[in-house]
Design a protein around this motif. Structure first.
Motif, short mmCIF file in Angstrom:
data_model
loop_
_atom_site.label_atom_id
_atom_site.label_comp_id
_atom_site.label_asym_id
_atom_site.label_seq_id
_atom_site.Cartn_x
_atom_site.Cartn_y
_atom_site.Cartn_z
N SER A 77 0.96 -1.14 0.01
CA SER A 77 -0.10 0.14 0.06
C SER A 77 0.85 1.25 -0.07
CB SER A 77 -0.94 0.08 1.21
OG SER A 77 -0.15 0.02 2.39
N PRO A 78 0.22 2.19 -0.80
CA PRO A 78 1.08 3.50 -0.47
C PRO A 78 1.75 3.73 0.82
CG PRO A 78 -0.72 3.71 -1.96
CD PRO A 78 -1.02 2.49 -1.12
N GLY A 79 3.02 4.33 0.94
CA GLY A 79 3.41 4.44 2.09
C GLY A 79 4.86 5.28 1.95
N ALA A 110 7.98 4.30 1.54
CA ALA A 110 8.97 3.28 0.81
C ALA A 110 8.24 3.52 -0.62
CB ALA A 110 9.24 2.11 1.31
N PRO A 111 7.16 2.53 -0.78
CA PRO A 111 6.57 2.47 -2.09
C PRO A 111 6.50 3.88 -2.99
CG PRO A 111 5.29 1.25 -0.64
CD PRO A 111 6.20 2.00 0.28
N LEU A 112 6.04 5.01 -2.46
CA LEU A 112 5.95 5.99 -2.94
C LEU A 112 7.23 6.69 -3.45
CD1 LEU A 112 3.03 7.91 -1.38
CD2 LEU A 112 2.91 6.75 -3.31
N ALA A 113 8.24 6.48 -2.74
CA ALA A 113 9.50 7.00 -3.13
C ALA A 113 10.26 6.21 -4.07
CB ALA A 113 10.50 6.77 -1.75
N LEU A 114 9.87 4.88 -4.14
CA LEU A 114 10.36 4.02 -5.20
C LEU A 114 9.71 4.43 -6.31
CD1 LEU A 114 10.43 0.58 -3.58
CD2 LEU A 114 12.56 1.79 -4.22
N ALA A 115 8.51 4.75 -6.57
CA ALA A 115 7.79 4.93 -7.75
C ALA A 115 8.34 6.48 -8.26
CB ALA A 115 6.15 5.33 -7.45
N ALA A 116 8.57 7.27 -7.29
CA ALA A 116 8.81 8.65 -7.57
C ALA A 116 10.31 8.55 -8.13
CB ALA A 116 8.90 9.61 -6.49
N THR A 117 11.23 7.69 -7.37
CA THR A 117 12.53 7.49 -8.02
C THR A 117 12.66 6.66 -9.37
OG1 THR A 117 13.06 7.36 -5.86
CG2 THR A 117 14.82 6.37 -7.52
N GLY A 118 11.75 5.66 -9.60
CA GLY A 118 11.63 5.35 -10.97
C GLY A 118 11.13 6.20 -12.19
N ALA A 119 10.04 7.06 -11.34
CA ALA A 119 9.70 8.16 -12.52
C ALA A 119 10.60 9.15 -13.07
CB ALA A 119 8.51 8.86 -12.08
N THR A 120 11.34 9.42 -11.92
CA THR A 120 12.56 10.59 -12.17
C THR A 120 13.81 10.18 -12.66
OG1 THR A 120 11.35 11.79 -10.39
CG2 THR A 120 13.67 12.33 -10.79
N PHE A 121 14.33 8.72 -12.18
CA PHE A 121 15.64 8.50 -12.61
C PHE A 121 15.70 7.24 -13.36
CE2 PHE A 121 16.21 10.92 -8.59
CZ PHE A 121 17.12 12.07 -9.02
N GLY A 122 14.69 6.43 -13.25
CA GLY A 122 14.69 5.20 -14.25
C GLY A 122 14.93 3.84 -13.01
N ILE A 123 14.48 2.88 -13.71
CA ILE A 123 14.72 1.59 -12.62
C ILE A 123 16.32 1.27 -12.50
CG2 ILE A 123 14.31 -0.77 -12.90
CD1 ILE A 123 11.90 -0.26 -14.56
N ILE A 160 -1.76 6.33 8.72
CA ILE A 160 -0.81 6.39 7.71
C ILE A 160 -1.84 6.39 6.21
CG2 ILE A 160 0.87 5.18 6.16
CD1 ILE A 160 2.04 6.61 8.64
N ALA A 161 -2.43 5.70 6.21
CA ALA A 161 -3.38 5.54 4.86
C ALA A 161 -4.21 7.06 4.77
CB ALA A 161 -4.57 4.50 4.68
N ALA A 214 6.56 0.29 8.33
CA ALA A 214 7.12 -1.10 8.24
C ALA A 214 7.03 -1.66 9.60
CB ALA A 214 8.60 -1.11 8.08
N TYR A 215 7.28 -1.16 10.67
CA TYR A 215 7.05 -1.84 11.96
C TYR A 215 5.67 -1.97 12.29
CZ TYR A 215 12.32 -0.54 12.47
OH TYR A 215 13.52 -0.34 12.29
N ALA A 216 4.78 -1.25 11.93
CA ALA A 216 3.52 -1.13 12.36
C ALA A 216 2.99 -2.53 11.56
CB ALA A 216 2.65 -0.03 12.16
N ALA A 217 3.25 -2.38 10.25
CA ALA A 217 2.85 -3.88 9.18
C ALA A 217 3.56 -5.12 9.70
CB ALA A 217 3.59 -3.67 7.98
N PHE A 218 4.83 -4.76 10.57
CA PHE A 218 5.27 -6.30 10.99
C PHE A 218 4.59 -6.63 12.43
CE2 PHE A 218 8.30 -5.47 7.54
CZ PHE A 218 8.14 -6.67 7.14
N LEU A 219 4.24 -5.69 13.22
CA LEU A 219 3.50 -5.91 14.27
C LEU A 219 2.09 -6.63 14.08
CD1 LEU A 219 3.59 -2.55 16.30
CD2 LEU A 219 4.55 -4.98 17.05
N ALA A 220 1.59 -6.19 12.95
CA ALA A 220 0.36 -6.79 12.38
C ALA A 220 0.57 -8.24 11.87
CB ALA A 220 -0.35 -5.89 11.52
#
Length: 187
Positions: free
Chosen positions: A18-20, A22-35, A85-86, A119-125
């Protein structure tokens, strides 16, 4: 066991995909700098996530073995934080995408996920609700952590690739502007 594994995979994919931060930073990095230029950032994110997995599993294993009634409390706290967070992501204003000359580094990704409360909240769950039912509880935590890391690797790689697919849609100068769609793009 198969049902538990499938539940773990689905929950991990949803929680970590889900968007958070890390995922949003990865998508922005891919769009800006490429894979390719975003790959070190992805590796750092995954290493930071590994530290979060270890910390959450060791801490929870000790906590739940001593106080088993805290499992429900952790489930509720993890769910509440993920909902928070959502909400924050859904209600956040559009901000400037920093398209500096250098792509985010391995170190940047490591620190991002090392300090990522989602990440920590997700792993608690995950560890409180979807622990794989193995006879040896320690092996259950280990197998759950490895499975979660494999799912996270796939999900985070998809976020980076998604950003990379969007890269041609944004001219270089538009990637530096603040959410303005005045310049034409190929998409």
């Amino acid at each position: 066991m198969l049902e538990s594994l499938l539940s773990l995979i689905a929950a991990t994919g949803l929680l970590l995909g889900s968007p958070g931060p890390a995922p949003l930073a990865l998508a922005a990095t891919g769009a800006t700098f490429g894979i390719r230029r975003g790959a070190p950032f992805l590796a750092g994110i995954l290493l930071g996530l590994s530290v979060a997995i270890i910390g959450a599993s060791i801490g929870l294993a000790a906590l739940f073995s001593r106080f088993p009634e805290l499992r429900l409390t952790c489930q509720l706290l993890g769910a509440a934080y993920i909902a928070f967070i959502a909400y924050k992501i859904a209600s956040a204003p559009c901000t400037q995408l920093d398209a500096a000359q250098r792509a985010p580094s391995f170190r940047d990704g490591f620190i991002l996920n090392l300090l990522n409360p989602k990440a920590y909240a997700a792993f608690l769950a995950i560890f409180s609700q979807f622990l794989l039912p193995l006879e040896n509880t320690s092996l259950g935590y280990l197998a759950t952590g490895i499975c979660a890391l494999l799912v996270a690797t796939l999900v985070d790689s998809l976020w980076l690739a998604f950003g990379g697919l969007l890269r041609p849609c944004f001219p270089a100068h538009a990637r530096q502007e603040r959410c303005e769609f005045s310049s034409p793009s190929p998409c």
